[in-house]
Design a protein around this motif. Sequence first.
Motif, PDB file in Angstrom:
ATOM      1  N   LEU A  94     103.511   3.613  60.616  1.00 43.75           N
ATOM      2  CA  LEU A  94     104.236   4.771  60.089  1.00 43.75           C
ATOM      3  C   LEU A  94     105.735   4.499  59.990  1.00 43.75           C
ATOM      4  O   LEU A  94     106.382   4.886  59.015  1.00 43.75           O
ATOM      5  CB  LEU A  94     103.992   5.992  60.967  1.00 43.75           C
ATOM      6  CG  LEU A  94     102.795   6.844  60.614  1.00 43.75           C
ATOM      7  CD1 LEU A  94     102.575   7.922  61.666  1.00 43.75           C
ATOM      8  CD2 LEU A  94     102.963   7.457  59.256  1.00 43.75           C
ATOM      9  N   ALA A  95     106.289   3.851  61.003  1.00 44.30           N
ATOM     10  CA  ALA A  95     107.721   3.527  60.974  1.00 44.30           C
ATOM     11  C   ALA A  95     108.036   2.574  59.826  1.00 44.30           C
ATOM     12  O   ALA A  95     109.022   2.772  59.095  1.00 44.30           O
ATOM     13  CB  ALA A  95     108.151   2.918  62.306  1.00 44.30           C
ATOM     14  N   MET A  96     107.201   1.556  59.621  1.00 44.24           N
ATOM     15  CA  MET A  96     107.421   0.627  58.513  1.00 44.24           C
ATOM     16  C   MET A  96     107.273   1.324  57.166  1.00 44.24           C
ATOM     17  O   MET A  96     108.045   1.064  56.236  1.00 44.24           O
ATOM     18  CB  MET A  96     106.465  -0.557  58.622  1.00 44.24           C
ATOM     19  CG  MET A  96     106.796  -1.480  59.783  1.00 44.24           C
ATOM     20  SD  MET A  96     105.689  -2.878  59.904  1.00 44.24           S
ATOM     21  CE  MET A  96     106.280  -3.896  58.576  1.00 44.24           C
ATOM     22  N   LEU A  97     106.294   2.225  57.061  1.00 40.78           N
ATOM     23  CA  LEU A  97     106.122   2.971  55.803  1.00 40.78           C
ATOM     24  C   LEU A  97     107.333   3.841  55.514  1.00 40.78           C
ATOM     25  O   LEU A  97     107.774   3.944  54.362  1.00 40.78           O
ATOM     26  CB  LEU A  97     104.867   3.840  55.878  1.00 40.78           C
ATOM     27  CG  LEU A  97     103.547   3.154  55.604  1.00 40.78           C
ATOM     28  CD1 LEU A  97     102.387   4.083  55.938  1.00 40.78           C
ATOM     29  CD2 LEU A  97     103.455   2.691  54.177  1.00 40.78           C
ATOM     30  N   ALA A  98     107.895   4.469  56.542  1.00 43.58           N
ATOM     31  CA  ALA A  98     109.047   5.330  56.331  1.00 43.58           C
ATOM     32  C   ALA A  98     110.248   4.524  55.824  1.00 43.58           C
ATOM     33  O   ALA A  98     110.937   4.957  54.893  1.00 43.58           O
ATOM     34  CB  ALA A  98     109.408   6.036  57.643  1.00 43.58           C
ATOM     35  N   ALA A 128     100.990   7.314  54.695  1.00 44.62           N
ATOM     36  CA  ALA A 128     101.770   7.941  55.767  1.00 44.62           C
ATOM     37  C   ALA A 128     101.184   9.301  56.129  1.00 44.62           C
ATOM     38  O   ALA A 128     101.115   9.669  57.304  1.00 44.62           O
ATOM     39  CB  ALA A 128     103.227   8.069  55.348  1.00 44.62           C
ATOM     40  N   GLY A 129     100.760  10.045  55.136  1.00 42.17           N
ATOM     41  CA  GLY A 129     100.138  11.342  55.404  1.00 42.17           C
ATOM     42  C   GLY A 129      98.850  11.211  56.184  1.00 42.17           C
ATOM     43  O   GLY A 129      98.592  11.979  57.120  1.00 42.17           O
ATOM     44  N   TYR A 130      98.022  10.238  55.810  1.00 42.67           N
ATOM     45  CA  TYR A 130      96.760  10.029  56.530  1.00 42.67           C
ATOM     46  C   TYR A 130      97.015   9.627  57.977  1.00 42.67           C
ATOM     47  O   TYR A 130      96.409  10.173  58.902  1.00 42.67           O
ATOM     48  CB  TYR A 130      95.915   8.967  55.822  1.00 42.67           C
ATOM     49  CG  TYR A 130      94.666   8.625  56.586  1.00 42.67           C
ATOM     50  CD1 TYR A 130      93.584   9.485  56.585  1.00 42.67           C
ATOM     51  CD2 TYR A 130      94.589   7.461  57.340  1.00 42.67           C
ATOM     52  CE1 TYR A 130      92.444   9.192  57.303  1.00 42.67           C
ATOM     53  CE2 TYR A 130      93.457   7.159  58.061  1.00 42.67           C
ATOM     54  CZ  TYR A 130      92.380   8.023  58.042  1.00 42.67           C
ATOM     55  OH  TYR A 130      91.267   7.734  58.753  1.00 42.67           O
ATOM     56  N   LEU A 131      97.906   8.660  58.185  1.00 43.82           N
ATOM     57  CA  LEU A 131      98.178   8.211  59.556  1.00 43.82           C
ATOM     58  C   LEU A 131      98.848   9.305  60.384  1.00 43.82           C
ATOM     59  O   LEU A 131      98.541   9.452  61.576  1.00 43.82           O
ATOM     60  CB  LEU A 131      99.053   6.958  59.533  1.00 43.82           C
ATOM     61  CG  LEU A 131      98.359   5.690  59.042  1.00 43.82           C
ATOM     62  CD1 LEU A 131      99.359   4.562  58.922  1.00 43.82           C
ATOM     63  CD2 LEU A 131      97.229   5.298  59.948  1.00 43.82           C
ATOM     64  N   SER A 132      99.724  10.090  59.783  1.00 45.53           N
ATOM     65  CA  SER A 132     100.360  11.197  60.502  1.00 45.53           C
ATOM     66  C   SER A 132      99.336  12.247  60.895  1.00 45.53           C
ATOM     67  O   SER A 132      99.358  12.762  62.017  1.00 45.53           O
ATOM     68  CB  SER A 132     101.431  11.858  59.647  1.00 45.53           C
ATOM     69  OG  SER A 132     102.374  10.946  59.216  1.00 45.53           O
ATOM     70  N   ALA A 133      98.451  12.577  59.969  1.00 47.56           N
ATOM     71  CA  ALA A 133      97.405  13.556  60.267  1.00 47.56           C
ATOM     72  C   ALA A 133      96.482  13.050  61.375  1.00 47.56           C
ATOM     73  O   ALA A 133      96.099  13.811  62.276  1.00 47.56           O
ATOM     74  CB  ALA A 133      96.601  13.861  59.006  1.00 47.56           C
TER      75      ALA A 133
END
Length: 175
Positions: A165-169, A112-117
């Motif tokens: 990201l939504a699925m990871l959250a 999630a951090g990688y995709l958000s960044a």
Amino acid sequence: SSRYRLLRDDAQAPGEGLRPFLIDRTIVCDIRLQTLLYFSVWYDVLFASVQLLASWVKWRWLQGLWSWSFLGGNLLLVLVVEPLRLYLGYAGNLGEGVPRLFLFFFVGLACAGYLSAELALFWVFADGMLRPGVCSTAHGSAAASLQTPPPCALQIERAAWIVRLAMLAVEMLFA
């Protein structure tokens, strides 16, 4: 944790200690997390297909260290990290393994951090360092026929990142 119901065996020989025997073992796993992991496996097949197709499309005209690092990071995420994360989730949830669920949670946070960044960098630096003319070459065979240089990140890639990201959250919420 597992819950056990134990009964005393009265037919034991006198003088022996109590030997409990197992009657019922209740498995405690989260069905919501298991369902999310099931759908995540199928979405990861689509996610990997999108990332591999985008990599194939961008391979011909991509330039710059930023673009290559994102491309390599996406392929590493899709082909190595996501299968490991899903295995840890399945094994930790079904086998009631706390260490595996712990690793699943933190590997999911790293993803999630990688995709958000990546999303933030492409959003913030869209007009500067990562604009289409900087990360792609105009003299490539695929880019020469286009009016404008191709973008650093395709729209379908960004959409796939947002859904991932939504699925990871949601998975992190239930893990």
